[in-house]
Design a protein around this motif. Structure first.
Motif: not given
Length: 291
Positions: A135, A240, A266
């Motif tokens: 991420d 994200e 996230h």
């Protein structure tokens, strides 16, 4: 078992590394531990090495797993005047790999730690056998993102009276949340320390903004394309890093692979730890079987 190993980072900054493998047999020393392929785990902004404990313990069945408290975080030194730029973080990770005789190692990074990992891989391919990117976007986030973070830090109701209050605010009450995330509350409880007036973060929010400022305005596609080792890009469905950008990162990577974890945001290694390990263990295991 966990043991702390001190590392001297860039500019003499003292860094704390944590080895999660069992200690060697008597007289084995670094030579015996070095028989296992190394893994260096790098946390994201505001994180700490202990966040990787579950992942490291699972990987330690096959690997020599070490997590690093990066400068400004955890038990590592927090230099008041920095530097907290990309060069410092990358040089710190290189110092850890070299001083611990860990490389060539697989680097597993979350968010900012993933960026550090792929910058190390691009700069020192001799030290990196594989890469797991969790991420982290390759695109620039921009000035608006930095302003939002500054406002978010100002919204924290510090000091917190209890760790329960920490868990509740970050897991439920934070206005930036769309829905409760208990794992997020636990994540932030681990980066708080009790002071005379209550619970406060172990890091400086000002320093976190300074560290973030050195990479949010830049894109990192060129460095990503220079990563020659096998690389796994992992994202959660609610993370994200969007699917289209993640798949473009895989396309840009010379040896990229992709994994997606449902019902995760996230903090996916902590929201879905079993699914996370199911994604990375076969990838790292295949490299161990066929280096």
């Amino acid at each position: 078992m966990v043991r702390r190993i001190d590392v001297t980072g860039s500019g003499g900054v003292r860094l704390a590394a944590w080895e999660f493998t069992d200690p060697p047999k008597s007289g084995g020393g670094l030579e015996e531990r070095g028989r296992r392929p190394g893994v260096l785990l790098l946390h994201g902004l505001m994180g700490r090495a202990s966040h990787w404990a579950d992942t490291a313990r699972r990987l330690s069945a096959v690997h020599r797993a070490v997590a690093l408290d990066q400068r400004g975080h955890g038990r590592s030194e927090k230099p008041l005047e920095g530097p907290l730029d990309r060069t410092a973080y990358v040089e710190d990770a290189i110092a850890a790999l070299e001083q611990l005789e860990l490389g060539p190692a697989a680097l597993v990074g979350h968010a900012m730690g993933a960026l550090t990992a792929w910058q190390v891989a691009a700069r020192r391919p001799d030290l990196v056998s594989a890469l797991v990117i969790c991420d982290m976007r390759a695109s620039a986030l921009g000035a608006a993102s930095q302003r939002e973070w500054a406002e978010w830090f100002r919204s924290w109701p510090v000091p917190f009276a209890t760790l329960g209050d920490v868990r509740k605010w970050f897991g439920e009450d934070d206005p930036t949340l769309e829905r409760p995330r208990p794992a997020r509350g636990e994540f932030f409880a681990e980066v708080m320390a009790e002071r005379a007036d209550g619970w406060r973060p172990v890091f400086s929010c000002r320093q976190m903004l300074s560290a973030r400022e050195t990479w949010v305005y830049d894109a990192h596609w060129e460095e990503l394309a220079q990563v020659a080792c096998p690389t796994l890009v992992v994202r959660g469905l609610d993370a994200e890093l969007g699917r289209a950008e993640a798949q473009e990162m895989v396309r840009v990577l010379p040896r990229g692979e992709y994994a997606e974890i449902p019902e995760a945001g996230h903090l996916l290694p902590w929201e879905q730890p079993d699914a996370w390990c199911r994604a990375i263990e076969p990838f790292l295991g295949a490299l161990t079987a066929h280096p």
